[in-house]
Design a protein around this motif. Structure first.
Motif, short mmCIF file in Angstrom:
data_model
loop_
_atom_site.label_atom_id
_atom_site.label_comp_id
_atom_site.label_asym_id
_atom_site.label_seq_id
_atom_site.Cartn_x
_atom_site.Cartn_y
_atom_site.Cartn_z
N THR A 196 18.30 3.56 -6.17
CA THR A 196 17.79 2.21 -6.46
C THR A 196 16.43 2.00 -5.83
O THR A 196 15.47 1.56 -6.49
CB THR A 196 18.77 1.15 -5.93
N GLU A 197 16.32 2.30 -4.54
CA GLU A 197 15.06 2.09 -3.82
C GLU A 197 13.97 3.01 -4.34
O GLU A 197 12.81 2.62 -4.49
CB GLU A 197 15.26 2.32 -2.31
N GLY A 198 14.35 4.26 -4.63
CA GLY A 198 13.36 5.20 -5.16
C GLY A 198 12.86 4.78 -6.52
O GLY A 198 11.66 4.92 -6.83
N GLY A 199 13.77 4.25 -7.35
CA GLY A 199 13.35 3.76 -8.67
C GLY A 199 12.40 2.59 -8.55
O GLY A 199 11.40 2.52 -9.28
N ARG A 220 4.63 2.03 -7.92
CA ARG A 220 3.54 3.01 -7.97
C ARG A 220 2.94 3.08 -9.37
O ARG A 220 1.71 3.20 -9.53
CB ARG A 220 4.05 4.38 -7.53
N THR A 221 3.80 3.02 -10.37
CA THR A 221 3.31 3.03 -11.75
C THR A 221 2.47 1.79 -12.03
O THR A 221 1.39 1.87 -12.65
CB THR A 221 4.50 3.08 -12.73
N GLU A 222 2.97 0.64 -11.55
CA GLU A 222 2.24 -0.61 -11.73
C GLU A 222 0.89 -0.54 -11.04
O GLU A 222 -0.14 -0.95 -11.60
CB GLU A 222 3.06 -1.77 -11.17
N LEU A 223 0.86 0.00 -9.82
CA LEU A 223 -0.40 0.11 -9.08
C LEU A 223 -1.36 1.04 -9.80
O LEU A 223 -2.58 0.79 -9.86
CB LEU A 223 -0.13 0.61 -7.66
N GLU A 265 0.88 -4.35 -1.14
CA GLU A 265 1.78 -4.90 -0.12
C GLU A 265 3.24 -4.64 -0.50
O GLU A 265 4.07 -4.26 0.34
CB GLU A 265 1.53 -6.39 0.07
N ARG A 266 3.54 -4.85 -1.77
CA ARG A 266 4.89 -4.56 -2.25
C ARG A 266 5.21 -3.08 -2.13
O ARG A 266 6.32 -2.68 -1.79
CB ARG A 266 5.05 -5.00 -3.71
N LEU A 267 4.17 -2.27 -2.39
CA LEU A 267 4.35 -0.82 -2.28
C LEU A 267 4.71 -0.44 -0.85
O LEU A 267 5.62 0.37 -0.62
CB LEU A 267 3.06 -0.10 -2.71
N GLU A 268 4.04 -1.02 0.11
CA GLU A 268 4.33 -0.74 1.52
C GLU A 268 5.76 -1.15 1.87
O GLU A 268 6.46 -0.44 2.61
CB GLU A 268 3.34 -1.48 2.42
N GLN A 269 6.19 -2.29 1.33
CA GLN A 269 7.55 -2.75 1.60
C GLN A 269 8.58 -1.78 1.03
O GLN A 269 9.57 -1.45 1.69
CB GLN A 269 7.75 -4.15 0.99
N HIS A 270 8.34 -1.34 -0.19
CA HIS A 270 9.28 -0.41 -0.81
C HIS A 270 9.26 0.95 -0.11
O HIS A 270 10.32 1.59 0.06
CB HIS A 270 8.96 -0.23 -2.30
N GLU A 271 8.10 1.39 0.31
CA GLU A 271 8.01 2.64 1.06
C GLU A 271 8.78 2.54 2.37
O GLU A 271 9.46 3.50 2.78
CB GLU A 271 6.55 3.01 1.31
#
Length: 245
Positions: free
Chosen positions: A53-56, A62-65, A121-127
């Motif tokens: 789930t988290e990886g997806g 990442r795709t959005e960025l 910022e969202r990317l950092e949170q998900h990472e």
């Protein structure tokens, strides 16, 4: 069937070994480490599901960025192109048109960069979330290795004990008349592990039934070399001085 009292008493040694084999074999299936490993496998499955789930989610961001960065690149190139045209044209009308377009492009670039920052910022949170799950996964894997290693060591020791008991059993069985051993082993199957029992104080040690009345009289009348059976559980009753008859 006839068998010397000594031969019959040897059946008690055989029964003790068979009982011990069953007990140790039961231990191999009832180790608490089995439950621990099963629990850890379930925990690992749950962690893997979270990782999926988290990886997806991380992949989506990442795709959005990537799309936004591509859009930023396109706008930056158009700004550079129009700026160069402004500097190279002498037409006031063209300059005005280009300036208008540049204003619109700079606004578009500003908006994209704002979106880009938010997505980063969202990317950092998900990472960070994925990193947490990775640590949990590694911790569970480490505990799993320790649990499986401990379980396997215990199982190896129990299997060693069973092997030694079976070798001892072969030795003892080899000292007993073959016909008596065959009878004993048939009783072992039908009695679910209870094939020979000491008669102590008129009580069968296999089922704890105390002999009375006609059952006790038949045992008393039986010759010492006659093989007799418990009237309740069917085990071969082995008589000694402790039998109380």
């Amino acid at each position: 069937m006839k068998a010397t009292p000594l031969q019959q008493q040897e059946l008690l040694r055989l029964q003790a070994l068979d009982t011990k084999v069953l007990q140790v074999a039961h231990q191999t299936t009832s180790l608490p480490q089995h439950a621990e490993v099963l629990s850890l496998k379930r925990e690992a499955d749950a962690v893997r599901a979270r990782m999926t789930t988290e990886g997806g989610a991380l992949g989506d961001v990442r795709t959005e960025l990537g799309r936004i960065e591509s859009d930023v690149g396109v706008v930056e190139k158009r700004i550079a192109r129009d700026t160069e045209r402004v500097q190279s044209t002498s037409s006031i009308k063209d300059v005005q048109a280009l300036e208008t377009e540049l204003t619109s492009l700079r606004k578009r670039l500003f908006d994209l960069e704002e979106i880009e920052i938010a997505v980063m910022e969202r990317l950092e949170q998900h990472e960070a979330s994925v990193a947490v799950v990775v640590r949990e996964r590694d911790a569970v894997a480490e505990r799993m290795i320790a649990a499986e290693t401990g379980r396997d060591e215990l199982l190896a020791d129990l299997e060693r004990q069973i092997g030694e008991l079976r070798r001892d059993r072969l030795t003892v069985a080899g000292t007993i008349d073959g016909e008596l051993v065959t009878l004993y082993e048939k009783r072992l199957v039908t009695g679910r592990g209870n094939a020979a029992a000491l008669l102590r104080a008129r009580t069968c040690s296999g089922c704890t039934m105390t002999l009375t009345g006609s059952d006790l009289a038949e045992v008393r009348q039986a010759a010492a070399n006659e093989v007799i059976f418990c009237p309740d559980c069917g085990a071969i009753l082995v008589r000694t001085e402790e039998s109380g008859i």
